[in-house]
Design a protein around this motif. Structure first.
Motif, PDB file in Angstrom:
ATOM      1  N   ALA A  44       0.465  -0.992   0.495  1.00  0.00           N
ATOM      2  CA  ALA A  44      -0.005  -0.081   0.013  1.00  0.00           C
ATOM      3  C   ALA A  44       0.720   1.438   0.088  1.00  0.00           C
ATOM      4  CB  ALA A  44      -1.029   0.087   1.333  1.00  0.00           C
ATOM      5  N   ARG A  45       2.059   1.172   0.615  1.00  0.00           N
ATOM      6  CA  ARG A  45       3.161   2.131   1.180  1.00  0.00           C
ATOM      7  C   ARG A  45       3.728   2.744  -0.452  1.00  0.00           C
ATOM      8  NH1 ARG A  45       6.815   2.549   5.080  1.00  0.00           N
ATOM      9  NH2 ARG A  45       6.644   4.503   4.783  1.00  0.00           N
ATOM     10  N   TRP A  46       3.854   1.171  -1.178  1.00  0.00           N
ATOM     11  CA  TRP A  46       4.304   1.379  -2.556  1.00  0.00           C
ATOM     12  C   TRP A  46       3.572   1.693  -3.472  1.00  0.00           C
ATOM     13  CZ3 TRP A  46       9.135   1.796  -4.688  1.00  0.00           C
ATOM     14  CH2 TRP A  46      10.463   1.519  -3.460  1.00  0.00           C
ATOM     15  N   ALA A  47       2.308   1.400  -3.439  1.00  0.00           N
ATOM     16  CA  ALA A  47       0.862   1.909  -4.069  1.00  0.00           C
ATOM     17  C   ALA A  47       1.258   3.485  -4.290  1.00  0.00           C
ATOM     18  CB  ALA A  47      -0.258   1.042  -4.066  1.00  0.00           C
ATOM     19  N   LEU A  48       0.691   3.677  -2.990  1.00  0.00           N
ATOM     20  CA  LEU A  48       0.204   5.315  -2.885  1.00  0.00           C
ATOM     21  C   LEU A  48       1.742   6.223  -3.427  1.00  0.00           C
ATOM     22  CD1 LEU A  48      -1.164   5.775   0.458  1.00  0.00           C
ATOM     23  CD2 LEU A  48      -1.989   5.570  -1.422  1.00  0.00           C
ATOM     24  N   ALA A  49       3.107   5.552  -3.051  1.00  0.00           N
ATOM     25  CA  ALA A  49       3.825   6.682  -3.281  1.00  0.00           C
ATOM     26  C   ALA A  49       4.401   6.518  -5.037  1.00  0.00           C
ATOM     27  CB  ALA A  49       5.421   5.725  -3.007  1.00  0.00           C
ATOM     28  N   VAL A  50       4.180   5.787  -5.654  1.00  0.00           N
ATOM     29  CA  VAL A  50       4.144   5.169  -7.111  1.00  0.00           C
ATOM     30  C   VAL A  50       2.998   5.429  -8.389  1.00  0.00           C
ATOM     31  CG1 VAL A  50       5.857   3.668  -7.068  1.00  0.00           C
ATOM     32  CG2 VAL A  50       4.272   2.588  -7.183  1.00  0.00           C
ATOM     33  N   TRP A  56      -3.953  -1.515  -6.884  1.00  0.00           N
ATOM     34  CA  TRP A  56      -3.307  -2.131  -5.005  1.00  0.00           C
ATOM     35  C   TRP A  56      -4.451  -3.489  -4.975  1.00  0.00           C
ATOM     36  CZ3 TRP A  56      -5.770  -2.940   0.137  1.00  0.00           C
ATOM     37  CH2 TRP A  56      -4.935  -3.281   0.995  1.00  0.00           C
ATOM     38  N   PRO A  57      -3.858  -4.461  -4.367  1.00  0.00           N
ATOM     39  CA  PRO A  57      -3.051  -5.227  -3.738  1.00  0.00           C
ATOM     40  C   PRO A  57      -1.551  -5.772  -4.854  1.00  0.00           C
ATOM     41  CG  PRO A  57      -4.540  -6.745  -2.800  1.00  0.00           C
ATOM     42  CD  PRO A  57      -4.828  -5.554  -3.572  1.00  0.00           C
ATOM     43  N   PHE A  58      -2.703  -6.151  -5.681  1.00  0.00           N
ATOM     44  CA  PHE A  58      -1.722  -7.097  -6.346  1.00  0.00           C
ATOM     45  C   PHE A  58      -1.204  -6.192  -7.888  1.00  0.00           C
ATOM     46  CE2 PHE A  58      -4.765  -9.355  -3.241  1.00  0.00           C
ATOM     47  CZ  PHE A  58      -3.887 -10.050  -2.901  1.00  0.00           C
ATOM     48  N   GLY A  59      -1.141  -5.164  -7.795  1.00  0.00           N
ATOM     49  CA  GLY A  59      -0.913  -4.800  -9.499  1.00  0.00           C
ATOM     50  C   GLY A  59       0.721  -4.212  -9.946  1.00  0.00           C
ATOM     51  N   ASP A  60       0.927  -4.503 -10.981  1.00  0.00           N
ATOM     52  CA  ASP A  60       2.376  -4.051 -10.946  1.00  0.00           C
ATOM     53  C   ASP A  60       3.238  -2.790 -10.611  1.00  0.00           C
ATOM     54  OD1 ASP A  60       4.529  -4.378 -12.494  1.00  0.00           O
ATOM     55  OD2 ASP A  60       3.956  -3.943 -14.609  1.00  0.00           O
ATOM     56  N   LEU A  61       3.756  -3.336  -9.555  1.00  0.00           N
ATOM     57  CA  LEU A  61       4.665  -2.559  -8.599  1.00  0.00           C
ATOM     58  C   LEU A  61       5.849  -1.644  -9.669  1.00  0.00           C
ATOM     59  CD1 LEU A  61       4.375  -3.223  -4.910  1.00  0.00           C
ATOM     60  CD2 LEU A  61       2.840  -0.700  -6.201  1.00  0.00           C
ATOM     61  N   ALA A  62       6.200  -2.809 -10.298  1.00  0.00           N
ATOM     62  CA  ALA A  62       7.496  -3.024 -10.706  1.00  0.00           C
ATOM     63  C   ALA A  62       7.367  -1.765 -12.118  1.00  0.00           C
ATOM     64  CB  ALA A  62       8.057  -3.494 -11.600  1.00  0.00           C
ATOM     65  N   GLY A  63       6.437  -2.045 -12.853  1.00  0.00           N
ATOM     66  CA  GLY A  63       5.813  -1.299 -14.032  1.00  0.00           C
ATOM     67  C   GLY A  63       5.510  -0.083 -13.691  1.00  0.00           C
ATOM     68  N   ALA A  64       5.347   0.429 -12.373  1.00  0.00           N
ATOM     69  CA  ALA A  64       5.151   2.330 -11.634  1.00  0.00           C
ATOM     70  C   ALA A  64       6.379   2.608 -12.048  1.00  0.00           C
ATOM     71  CB  ALA A  64       4.116   2.250 -10.674  1.00  0.00           C
ATOM     72  N   VAL A  65       6.989   1.539 -10.844  1.00  0.00           N
ATOM     73  CA  VAL A  65       8.121   2.302 -10.680  1.00  0.00           C
ATOM     74  C   VAL A  65       9.232   2.713 -12.151  1.00  0.00           C
ATOM     75  CG1 VAL A  65      11.084   1.958  -9.565  1.00  0.00           C
ATOM     76  CG2 VAL A  65       8.702   1.839  -8.713  1.00  0.00           C
ATOM     77  N   ASP A  66       9.028   1.534 -13.101  1.00  0.00           N
ATOM     78  CA  ASP A  66       9.806   1.983 -14.412  1.00  0.00           C
ATOM     79  C   ASP A  66       9.113   1.272 -15.257  1.00  0.00           C
ATOM     80  OD1 ASP A  66      11.350   2.309 -16.626  1.00  0.00           O
ATOM     81  OD2 ASP A  66      13.603   1.438 -15.964  1.00  0.00           O
ATOM     82  N   PRO A  67       8.439   2.041 -15.723  1.00  0.00           N
ATOM     83  CA  PRO A  67       7.539   1.263 -17.256  1.00  0.00           C
ATOM     84  C   PRO A  67       7.656   0.596 -18.393  1.00  0.00           C
ATOM     85  CG  PRO A  67       6.897   4.315 -16.606  1.00  0.00           C
ATOM     86  CD  PRO A  67       8.473   2.851 -15.983  1.00  0.00           C
ATOM     87  N   GLU A  68       8.689   1.025 -18.408  1.00  0.00           N
ATOM     88  CA  GLU A  68       9.912  -0.123 -19.245  1.00  0.00           C
ATOM     89  C   GLU A  68      11.056  -1.186 -18.987  1.00  0.00           C
ATOM     90  OE1 GLU A  68      12.706   2.884 -21.567  1.00  0.00           O
ATOM     91  OE2 GLU A  68      11.818   4.071 -22.190  1.00  0.00           O
ATOM     92  N   ARG A 101       9.004  -9.459 -12.047  1.00  0.00           N
ATOM     93  CA  ARG A 101       9.307  -8.225 -12.737  1.00  0.00           C
ATOM     94  C   ARG A 101      10.091  -7.278 -11.656  1.00  0.00           C
ATOM     95  NH1 ARG A 101       6.986  -5.763 -17.285  1.00  0.00           N
ATOM     96  NH2 ARG A 101       6.040  -4.011 -15.817  1.00  0.00           N
ATOM     97  N   TRP A 102       9.483  -7.624 -10.185  1.00  0.00           N
ATOM     98  CA  TRP A 102       9.661  -6.091  -9.772  1.00  0.00           C
ATOM     99  C   TRP A 102      11.354  -6.609  -9.312  1.00  0.00           C
ATOM    100  CZ3 TRP A 102       8.954  -2.088  -6.748  1.00  0.00           C
ATOM    101  CH2 TRP A 102       9.577  -1.724  -5.709  1.00  0.00           C
ATOM    102  N   ALA A 103      11.421  -8.181  -9.241  1.00  0.00           N
ATOM    103  CA  ALA A 103      13.015  -8.333  -8.804  1.00  0.00           C
ATOM    104  C   ALA A 103      13.876  -7.906  -9.950  1.00  0.00           C
ATOM    105  CB  ALA A 103      12.990  -9.800  -8.814  1.00  0.00           C
ATOM    106  N   ALA A 104      13.393  -7.673 -11.711  1.00  0.00           N
ATOM    107  CA  ALA A 104      13.459  -6.939 -12.479  1.00  0.00           C
ATOM    108  C   ALA A 104      14.546  -6.263 -12.562  1.00  0.00           C
ATOM    109  CB  ALA A 104      12.888  -7.739 -13.481  1.00  0.00           C
ATOM    110  N   LEU A 105      13.972  -4.978 -11.922  1.00  0.00           N
ATOM    111  CA  LEU A 105      14.280  -4.046 -11.185  1.00  0.00           C
ATOM    112  C   LEU A 105      15.858  -3.646 -10.443  1.00  0.00           C
ATOM    113  CD1 LEU A 105      11.089  -2.571  -9.861  1.00  0.00           C
ATOM    114  CD2 LEU A 105      11.986  -2.168 -12.408  1.00  0.00           C
ATOM    115  N   GLY A 106      16.375  -4.539  -9.610  1.00  0.00           N
ATOM    116  CA  GLY A 106      17.373  -4.809  -9.456  1.00  0.00           C
ATOM    117  C   GLY A 106      16.834  -3.798  -8.593  1.00  0.00           C
ATOM    118  N   ASP A 107      18.238  -2.838  -7.989  1.00  0.00           N
ATOM    119  CA  ASP A 107      17.772  -2.106  -6.378  1.00  0.00           C
ATOM    120  C   ASP A 107      17.415  -0.078  -7.542  1.00  0.00           C
ATOM    121  OD1 ASP A 107      19.786  -3.726  -4.829  1.00  0.00           O
ATOM    122  OD2 ASP A 107      21.559  -2.128  -5.973  1.00  0.00           O
TER     123      ASP A 107
END
Length: 175
Positions: A44-50, A56-68, A101-107
């Motif tokens: 939830a904190r991540w969803a609000l931040a991005v 939420w809660p099962f969406g694509d947080l990775a795509g919100a951080v980096d759409p590519e 997909r989140w793991a693929a974002l690395g750091d």
């Protein structure tokens, strides 16, 4: 574009190894409930931040951080549940895909949002403590416990819960 394919592959292998263990899940139901709550709080904190509240809660947080962010579709296809499996609580494809997909974002997430904790760490620990879960109306079913999802804002405002192995084991012993 950031893509750590080695991390994505390691995460996919970890998720593919998850199997339902009813005995372990029952013995660890209190810790699994805590882990569910902590997953919902962190995500939830991540969803609000991005800006990903809608999914939420099962969406694509990775795509919100980096759409590519891109992951090999063949790797994601491996996450589909085995139709011949008798596992009553397989790892759901949507969340497995989101975690890989989140793991693929690395750091990248830690670099952009150092104040936020890994949203999927609690869920991975839940999988290690007896397997997956099912969804019911407004709740996550853990095989013996139904955990309410509530709203993204309610979950984001909750205090963090300890999820280290020692705290979780103590919770299960006390329960």
């Amino acid at each position: 574009m950031v893509t750590d394919m080695a991390a994505a592959e390691r995460m996919a292998e970890r998720l593919l190894a998850v199997k339902w263990d009813g005995e372990a899940a029952f013995a660890q139901q209190l810790s699994r409930a805590r882990l569910t709550g902590e997953f919902l709080r962190r995500s939830a904190r991540w969803a609000l931040a991005v800006g990903a509240e809608e999914s939420w809660p099962f969406g694509d947080l990775a795509g919100a951080v980096d759409p590519e962010v891109a992951v090999d579709p063949a790797l994601l296809a491996r996450l589909e549940p085995d139709e011949s499996s008798a596992d009553p609580y397989p790892v759901r494809t949507d969340i497995a895909t989101a975690i890989v997909r989140w793991a693929a974002l690395g750091d990248l997430p830690r670099q952009r949002f150092p104040e936020l904790e890994d949203p999927y760490e609690p869920l991975l620990a839940l999988f290690d403590r007896g397997g997956g879960y099912a969804l019911g109306p407004g709740q996550i079913e853990l095989g013996g416990i139904a955990f309410p999802i509530r709203s993204v804002t309610v979950r984001a405002e909750l205090r963090p819960e300890p999820i280290d192995a020692e705290s979780l084991d103590a919770l299960d012993r006390e329960g």
